[in-house]
Design a protein around this motif. Sequence first.
Motif, mmCIF file in Angstrom:
data_model
loop_
_atom_site.group_PDB
_atom_site.id
_atom_site.type_symbol
_atom_site.label_atom_id
_atom_site.label_comp_id
_atom_site.label_asym_id
_atom_site.label_seq_id
_atom_site.Cartn_x
_atom_site.Cartn_y
_atom_site.Cartn_z
ATOM 1 N N ALA A 54 8.136 24.266 33.160
ATOM 2 C CA ALA A 54 9.116 23.131 33.775
ATOM 3 C C ALA A 54 8.454 22.478 34.851
ATOM 4 O O ALA A 54 8.380 21.083 35.006
ATOM 5 C CB ALA A 54 10.473 23.567 34.202
ATOM 6 N N ALA A 73 2.650 10.753 38.714
ATOM 7 C CA ALA A 73 3.190 11.797 39.618
ATOM 8 C C ALA A 73 2.079 12.249 40.583
ATOM 9 O O ALA A 73 2.252 12.812 41.676
ATOM 10 C CB ALA A 73 3.565 13.068 38.766
ATOM 11 N N ARG A 88 5.550 20.380 33.677
ATOM 12 C CA ARG A 88 6.298 19.046 33.031
ATOM 13 C C ARG A 88 6.560 18.007 34.358
ATOM 14 O O ARG A 88 6.363 16.806 33.842
ATOM 15 C CB ARG A 88 7.444 19.274 32.239
ATOM 16 N N GLN A 89 7.114 18.584 35.285
ATOM 17 C CA GLN A 89 7.755 17.679 36.320
ATOM 18 C C GLN A 89 6.716 17.087 37.168
ATOM 19 O O GLN A 89 6.664 15.894 37.635
ATOM 20 C CB GLN A 89 8.565 18.523 37.264
#
Length: 309
Positions: A45, A157, A48-49
């Motif tokens: 997770a 990101a 992915r973030q």
Amino acid sequence: MESATAPRFAVVIDDDADIRQLLVDVLTQAGFQAIPTANGLDGVAAVRQFEPVITTLDVNMPGMDGFETAKRIRAFSSTYILMLTALEDEIDTLQGLDSGADDYLVKPFRPRVLRARIDAMLRRPRVVGSAAATKQAPAAPAAATPAAQAPATEQPAYAAPPPLAIAQEPVPQGAFQAVPVTGAQAPAVSSAPPAPGQSGWMEHNGLWLNIDTRVVRLRGTELELTRSEFDLLAALLQSNRRVRTKPDLALLLRGESYVTTYLVSEADKRAIEVHMGNLRKKLSENVNSPRWIETVRGVGYRLTAPDSE
């Protein structure tokens, strides 16, 4: 107040709190914003973030182990994966590489060795952003940035670190997931072989490799190679019939081709054998009568003679 440059993220996946903190400290000193996680699901997770540049991954974790975690990460991300393991058996090394790891380090390890391995990986070419972002890029013709995944921001990101200067007009290679080559600049879209003098192309017995665009073609078909497989094949083509030893190739994959101060272990040599075996499978190479790559027993590898059958 926003920073002038976007942060470089690194994700740490380890269930041991002490080792997790050590990894965070080393990565922070290396200029990363480290995101610690204690299990595989949280680690996936976080990858992915945050779309990290690098991910460190422990093998022995409760629940989902490091091998399965690496496979799940590789399904959507091109982050560098450095696998940390207390397992020294050959089968464990092979399984880690097959799961998608770029490199591995056996515990216990010294922080300076970890930092050297990270620096070496960052000197190797990589795909900017996740594999998913790369596949979505053609759908945004007016976008100014190459990886516009977040709908509310104009920046990805994270930004690639300065050492990762990507050559102009890079072609995504998709180390563990096929990424189609698009655009008028891609020379691999034609079914005809490239012209012998065309820039960047090398050829051996019908196998074509473009060092600039990182494209490999055989019989008119583009092959899907990992970063390591491509780099090994390119090294052999550039060396012609000169033998490349396993320690030499291991240092090459670390980005230390001309530096011999790093230890090359038996596990490193076995890793080269694994990469070569996978490369030969993708070439449908007959090891008893090779057309492209010969094994020089006890030494390493070299190209076969030209026009061998």
